[in-house]
Scaffold this motif. Structure first.
Motif, PDB file in Angstrom:
ATOM      1  N   GLN A 352     -35.127  48.152  15.446  1.00  0.00           N
ATOM      2  CA  GLN A 352     -34.382  49.292  15.998  1.00  0.00           C
ATOM      3  C   GLN A 352     -33.239  48.773  16.872  1.00  0.00           C
ATOM      4  OE1 GLN A 352     -35.162  52.523  15.032  1.00  0.00           O
ATOM      5  NE2 GLN A 352     -36.523  51.383  13.653  1.00  0.00           N
ATOM      6  N   GLU A 353     -32.139  48.435  16.247  1.00  0.00           N
ATOM      7  CA  GLU A 353     -31.043  47.775  16.953  1.00  0.00           C
ATOM      8  C   GLU A 353     -30.430  48.665  18.024  1.00  0.00           C
ATOM      9  OE1 GLU A 353     -28.242  46.136  14.205  1.00  0.00           O
ATOM     10  OE2 GLU A 353     -29.764  44.922  13.166  1.00  0.00           O
ATOM     11  N   ALA A 354     -30.306  49.963  17.769  1.00  0.00           N
ATOM     12  CA  ALA A 354     -29.735  50.869  18.770  1.00  0.00           C
ATOM     13  C   ALA A 354     -30.603  50.883  20.032  1.00  0.00           C
ATOM     14  CB  ALA A 354     -29.600  52.276  18.190  1.00  0.00           C
ATOM     15  N   ASP A 355     -31.922  50.830  19.840  1.00  0.00           N
ATOM     16  CA  ASP A 355     -32.821  50.805  20.991  1.00  0.00           C
ATOM     17  C   ASP A 355     -32.715  49.481  21.750  1.00  0.00           C
ATOM     18  OD1 ASP A 355     -33.656  53.314  20.277  1.00  0.00           O
ATOM     19  OD2 ASP A 355     -35.541  52.661  19.362  1.00  0.00           O
ATOM     20  N   PHE A 356     -32.531  48.393  21.026  1.00  0.00           N
ATOM     21  CA  PHE A 356     -32.351  47.080  21.660  1.00  0.00           C
ATOM     22  C   PHE A 356     -31.099  47.100  22.542  1.00  0.00           C
ATOM     23  CE2 PHE A 356     -31.031  42.746  22.149  1.00  0.00           C
ATOM     24  CZ  PHE A 356     -32.177  41.955  22.040  1.00  0.00           C
ATOM     25  N   ILE A 357     -30.021  47.634  22.011  1.00  0.00           N
ATOM     26  CA  ILE A 357     -28.770  47.704  22.764  1.00  0.00           C
ATOM     27  C   ILE A 357     -28.919  48.622  23.969  1.00  0.00           C
ATOM     28  CG2 ILE A 357     -26.356  48.468  22.649  1.00  0.00           C
ATOM     29  CD1 ILE A 357     -26.458  47.609  19.643  1.00  0.00           C
ATOM     30  N   ALA A 358     -29.605  49.746  23.796  1.00  0.00           N
ATOM     31  CA  ALA A 358     -29.813  50.684  24.906  1.00  0.00           C
ATOM     32  C   ALA A 358     -30.653  50.046  26.010  1.00  0.00           C
ATOM     33  CB  ALA A 358     -30.486  51.959  24.396  1.00  0.00           C
ATOM     34  N   ALA A 359     -31.688  49.277  25.620  1.00  0.00           N
ATOM     35  CA  ALA A 359     -32.526  48.598  26.614  1.00  0.00           C
ATOM     36  C   ALA A 359     -31.720  47.566  27.380  1.00  0.00           C
ATOM     37  CB  ALA A 359     -33.719  47.946  25.924  1.00  0.00           C
ATOM     38  N   THR A 360     -30.834  46.870  26.692  1.00  0.00           N
ATOM     39  CA  THR A 360     -29.994  45.876  27.347  1.00  0.00           C
ATOM     40  C   THR A 360     -29.059  46.543  28.359  1.00  0.00           C
ATOM     41  OG1 THR A 360     -30.061  44.497  25.342  1.00  0.00           O
ATOM     42  CG2 THR A 360     -28.369  43.988  26.971  1.00  0.00           C
ATOM     43  N   ARG A 361     -28.457  47.645  27.963  1.00  0.00           N
ATOM     44  CA  ARG A 361     -27.572  48.372  28.886  1.00  0.00           C
ATOM     45  C   ARG A 361     -28.334  48.865  30.104  1.00  0.00           C
ATOM     46  NH1 ARG A 361     -24.000  52.950  26.185  1.00  0.00           N
ATOM     47  NH2 ARG A 361     -23.515  53.100  28.392  1.00  0.00           N
ATOM     48  N   ALA A 362     -29.532  49.420  29.885  1.00  0.00           N
ATOM     49  CA  ALA A 362     -30.323  49.934  31.011  1.00  0.00           C
ATOM     50  C   ALA A 362     -30.683  48.815  31.980  1.00  0.00           C
ATOM     51  CB  ALA A 362     -31.590  50.609  30.479  1.00  0.00           C
ATOM     52  N   ALA A 363     -31.064  47.661  31.432  1.00  0.00           N
ATOM     53  CA  ALA A 363     -31.415  46.519  32.284  1.00  0.00           C
ATOM     54  C   ALA A 363     -30.197  46.026  33.055  1.00  0.00           C
ATOM     55  CB  ALA A 363     -31.993  45.394  31.430  1.00  0.00           C
ATOM     56  N   ALA A 364     -29.037  46.034  32.401  1.00  0.00           N
ATOM     57  CA  ALA A 364     -27.816  45.563  33.049  1.00  0.00           C
ATOM     58  C   ALA A 364     -27.413  46.459  34.212  1.00  0.00           C
ATOM     59  CB  ALA A 364     -26.690  45.484  32.022  1.00  0.00           C
ATOM     60  N   LEU A 365     -27.705  47.752  34.111  1.00  0.00           N
ATOM     61  CA  LEU A 365     -27.258  48.713  35.118  1.00  0.00           C
ATOM     62  C   LEU A 365     -28.216  48.847  36.301  1.00  0.00           C
ATOM     63  CD1 LEU A 365     -25.923  51.545  32.796  1.00  0.00           C
ATOM     64  CD2 LEU A 365     -24.567  50.038  34.272  1.00  0.00           C
ATOM     65  N   ASP A 366     -29.391  48.218  36.236  1.00  0.00           N
ATOM     66  CA  ASP A 366     -30.398  48.418  37.280  1.00  0.00           C
ATOM     67  C   ASP A 366     -30.871  47.074  37.833  1.00  0.00           C
ATOM     68  OD1 ASP A 366     -32.498  49.172  38.906  1.00  0.00           O
ATOM     69  OD2 ASP A 366     -33.254  50.691  37.523  1.00  0.00           O
ATOM     70  N   PRO A 367     -30.157  46.489  38.793  1.00  0.00           N
ATOM     71  CA  PRO A 367     -30.518  45.172  39.328  1.00  0.00           C
ATOM     72  C   PRO A 367     -31.914  45.129  39.938  1.00  0.00           C
ATOM     73  CG  PRO A 367     -28.313  45.808  40.020  1.00  0.00           C
ATOM     74  CD  PRO A 367     -28.924  47.013  39.396  1.00  0.00           C
ATOM     75  N   SER A 368     -32.343  46.195  40.619  1.00  0.00           N
ATOM     76  CA  SER A 368     -33.667  46.174  41.249  1.00  0.00           C
ATOM     77  C   SER A 368     -34.766  46.144  40.192  1.00  0.00           C
ATOM     78  CB  SER A 368     -33.833  47.387  42.169  1.00  0.00           C
ATOM     79  OG  SER A 368     -33.713  48.605  41.449  1.00  0.00           O
ATOM     80  N   ALA A 369     -34.609  46.935  39.133  1.00  0.00           N
ATOM     81  CA  ALA A 369     -35.592  46.913  38.046  1.00  0.00           C
ATOM     82  C   ALA A 369     -35.598  45.551  37.367  1.00  0.00           C
ATOM     83  CB  ALA A 369     -35.283  48.009  37.025  1.00  0.00           C
ATOM     84  N   ARG A 370     -34.424  44.970  37.236  1.00  0.00           N
ATOM     85  CA  ARG A 370     -34.323  43.653  36.601  1.00  0.00           C
ATOM     86  C   ARG A 370     -35.068  42.606  37.416  1.00  0.00           C
ATOM     87  NH1 ARG A 370     -29.030  43.914  36.071  1.00  0.00           N
ATOM     88  NH2 ARG A 370     -28.552  42.370  37.676  1.00  0.00           N
ATOM     89  N   ARG A 371     -34.925  42.651  38.723  1.00  0.00           N
ATOM     90  CA  ARG A 371     -35.614  41.685  39.587  1.00  0.00           C
ATOM     91  C   ARG A 371     -37.130  41.869  39.512  1.00  0.00           C
ATOM     92  NH1 ARG A 371     -31.054  42.679  42.959  1.00  0.00           N
ATOM     93  NH2 ARG A 371     -32.184  44.354  44.041  1.00  0.00           N
ATOM     94  N   ALA A 372     -37.578  43.123  39.531  1.00  0.00           N
ATOM     95  CA  ALA A 372     -39.022  43.379  39.469  1.00  0.00           C
ATOM     96  C   ALA A 372     -39.602  42.909  38.136  1.00  0.00           C
ATOM     97  CB  ALA A 372     -39.295  44.876  39.669  1.00  0.00           C
ATOM     98  N   VAL A 373     -38.884  43.175  37.073  1.00  0.00           N
ATOM     99  CA  VAL A 373     -39.336  42.745  35.747  1.00  0.00           C
ATOM    100  C   VAL A 373     -39.380  41.225  35.658  1.00  0.00           C
ATOM    101  CG1 VAL A 373     -38.536  42.572  33.347  1.00  0.00           C
ATOM    102  CG2 VAL A 373     -38.735  44.810  34.440  1.00  0.00           C
ATOM    103  N   ALA A 374     -38.372  40.572  36.217  1.00  0.00           N
ATOM    104  CA  ALA A 374     -38.326  39.107  36.172  1.00  0.00           C
ATOM    105  C   ALA A 374     -39.502  38.493  36.927  1.00  0.00           C
ATOM    106  CB  ALA A 374     -37.003  38.616  36.755  1.00  0.00           C
ATOM    107  N   GLU A 375     -39.840  39.068  38.075  1.00  0.00           N
ATOM    108  CA  GLU A 375     -40.985  38.560  38.846  1.00  0.00           C
ATOM    109  C   GLU A 375     -42.292  38.757  38.077  1.00  0.00           C
ATOM    110  OE1 GLU A 375     -40.990  40.393  42.658  1.00  0.00           O
ATOM    111  OE2 GLU A 375     -39.068  39.494  43.283  1.00  0.00           O
ATOM    112  N   ALA A 376     -42.446  39.914  37.438  1.00  0.00           N
ATOM    113  CA  ALA A 376     -43.655  40.178  36.658  1.00  0.00           C
ATOM    114  C   ALA A 376     -43.724  39.263  35.438  1.00  0.00           C
ATOM    115  CB  ALA A 376     -43.690  41.638  36.222  1.00  0.00           C
ATOM    116  N   ALA A 377     -42.573  38.969  34.832  1.00  0.00           N
ATOM    117  CA  ALA A 377     -42.538  38.065  33.681  1.00  0.00           C
ATOM    118  C   ALA A 377     -42.994  36.668  34.082  1.00  0.00           C
ATOM    119  CB  ALA A 377     -41.119  38.013  33.108  1.00  0.00           C
ATOM    120  N   ARG A 378     -42.541  36.215  35.229  1.00  0.00           N
ATOM    121  CA  ARG A 378     -42.957  34.906  35.746  1.00  0.00           C
ATOM    122  C   ARG A 378     -44.473  34.869  35.961  1.00  0.00           C
ATOM    123  NH1 ARG A 378     -42.479  29.424  36.508  1.00  0.00           N
ATOM    124  NH2 ARG A 378     -43.229  28.814  38.552  1.00  0.00           N
ATOM    125  N   THR A 379     -45.028  35.935  36.505  1.00  0.00           N
ATOM    126  CA  THR A 379     -46.473  36.007  36.728  1.00  0.00           C
ATOM    127  C   THR A 379     -47.227  35.924  35.406  1.00  0.00           C
ATOM    128  OG1 THR A 379     -46.188  37.327  38.728  1.00  0.00           O
ATOM    129  CG2 THR A 379     -48.340  37.423  37.666  1.00  0.00           C
TER     130      THR A 379
END
Length: 417
Positions: A352-379
């Motif tokens: 689902q390429e459109a969904d992949f692109i939409a997820a990338t845009r959402a992540a790019a626009l939300d620095p706090s969510a990106r940081r939280a996700v990155a910390e959880a990914a590390r865990t």
């Protein structure tokens, strides 16, 4: 020696040197057509497993094609194994990779003189097929890995008509083994549906000490043209058609429309490099990297984009997660197994390429969510310890050995054909 009636005080005098040396548990023959310093998931993970088997006191004999001298590192950088080098040929489109040649006769002779307890085959090429034939000729138990979706590459290389014959060969190859290891439960289910037998799930680990967010270098990011607050998106892996890299370019263009200072970094090399450079002239092409240098490149990224749908696992996913990168991927392979979308990464439905692109845009626009996700990914990544993976690998080998019937008669003396 102390007697059974020795007192506790006397027992304190026993020296460690009086104890017997640890014995080698098993004699293992491992056959692979790729190994470091070649840079790919199969090579790197096999090196990790072999190192782990050594640490568990197994004798490991590694059979692999001889690599070009320009690729061979000093011997001190390799695990202590008995290496048997065979003839090799360059893989089309990948001159830095080698594949073996038919070697059944040589392997029968080798294993007749020094019989292993089990043969493990990591790749299904000419050398792997020869190893399977030789092992069965000598009535040796055989295990294998299913590591590469060769049949899925057909549509990317105009080999669609060969997809069924390739799958037929792979099924025949692995069903002649006593056990086949697969990296995910989803892959196990998929292969069972295709007629594969005796499958065991053995995942992949990640070196969370090497791949660590603390390796982030602002100097490296500046060299990429990114400031401290600029978003850097990246991809690590082969630059090849089967990696679906057009989706990376489309996602980056969508982000750049919102954040003009965003940067795109490709780490790796391959036949698509020139095409990608033409389509994304402002992107950074860092080339092939390894070791701590590779770890620093991961850590410099803010978003890791991985659109491949041909992986059996995808080690780069776990390396990015360990490095504190927020990952956007399709619900497939390692990403599908490890990521909970919106918690420790973002997933789009497979293809689902459109969904992949939409997820990338959402992540790019939300620095706090990106940081939280990155910390959880590390865990999540820190739980993927290679010692646990080696223990699972070892258990499959032991199971194959235990099920093997005793060798009776003169089967091992039959003429080699």
């Amino acid at each position: 020696m102390k007697t059974a009636t020795a007192t506790a005080a006397e027992a304190d005098d026993i020296l460690v040197d009086d104890l017997p040396a640890p014995r080698h548990s098993r004699r293992l023959a491992v056959v692979t057509e790729t190994y470091p310093p070649e840079v790919n998931g199969v090579a790197m993970s096999m090196a990790r497993v072999i190192d782990g088997l050594n640490r568990r006191n197994h004798d490991v004999q590694l059979i692999r094609p001889r690599q070009p001298s320009r690729l061979t590192p000093p011997s001190s950088g390799r695990p202590a194994v008995d290496e048997v080098l065979t003839k090799g040929l360059a893989v089309p489109l990948y001159p830095n990779l080698r594949m073996g040649v038919p070697s059944k006769r040589s392997l029968v002779k080798l294993w007749s003189l020094r019989r292993p307890d089990v043969v493990h085959i990591a790749t299904e090429g000419p050398l792997g097929w020869s190893a399977l034939q030789a092992a069965q000729h000598l009535a040796l138990p055989v295990t294998s890995d299913y590591r590469t979706n060769f049949h899925a590459y057909g549509r990317h290389y105009r080999l669609g008509l060969l997809a069924k014959p390739i799958m037929g060969y792979l099924r025949k190859f692995h069903n002649r083994c006593d056990a086949t290891m697969v990296p995910t439960e989803a892959m196990r289910v998929q292969l069972v549906e295709r007629g594969f037998e005796r499958l065991s799930v053995v995942g992949r680990g990640v070196d969370a000490q090497r791949f660590d967010p603390t390796r982030r270098s602002e100097a490296m990011r500046m060299a990429w043209g990114a400031g401290a607050d600029d978003l850097v998106l990246g991809y690590v892996g082969r630059l090849a058609p089967e990696k679906n890299l057009g989706v990376v370019l489309a996602a980056f263009e969508a982000v750049k429309a919102l954040q003009p200072r965003a940067r795109l970094v490709f780490v790796g090399d391959g036949p698509m490099r020139a095409e990608l450079a033409a389509r994304a002239p402002d992107a950074v092409f860092a080339g092939q990297r390894s070791g701590d240098d590779l770890a620093a490149h991961y850590a410099g990224l803010d978003l890791f984009l991985f659109p491949s749908l041909t992986e059996t696992f995808g080690n780069v996913t776990t390396e990015a997660m360990a490095s504190g990168c927020a990952v956007v991927a399709f619900d497939s392979a390692a990403a599908g197994e490890l990521i909970r979308s919106g918690v420790n990464g973002w997933l789009a439905g497979a293809g689902q390429e459109a969904d992949f692109i939409a997820a990338t845009r959402a992540a790019a626009l939300d620095p706090s969510a990106r940081r939280a996700v990155a910390e959880a990914a590390r865990t999540t990544a820190r739980r993927l310890d290679w010692s646990d993976i080696t223990a699972r690998f070892e258990a499959v080998l032991e199971g194959a050995i235990a099920r093997a019937e005793p060798v009776i008669g003169l089967r091992g003396l039959q003429p080699v054909v």
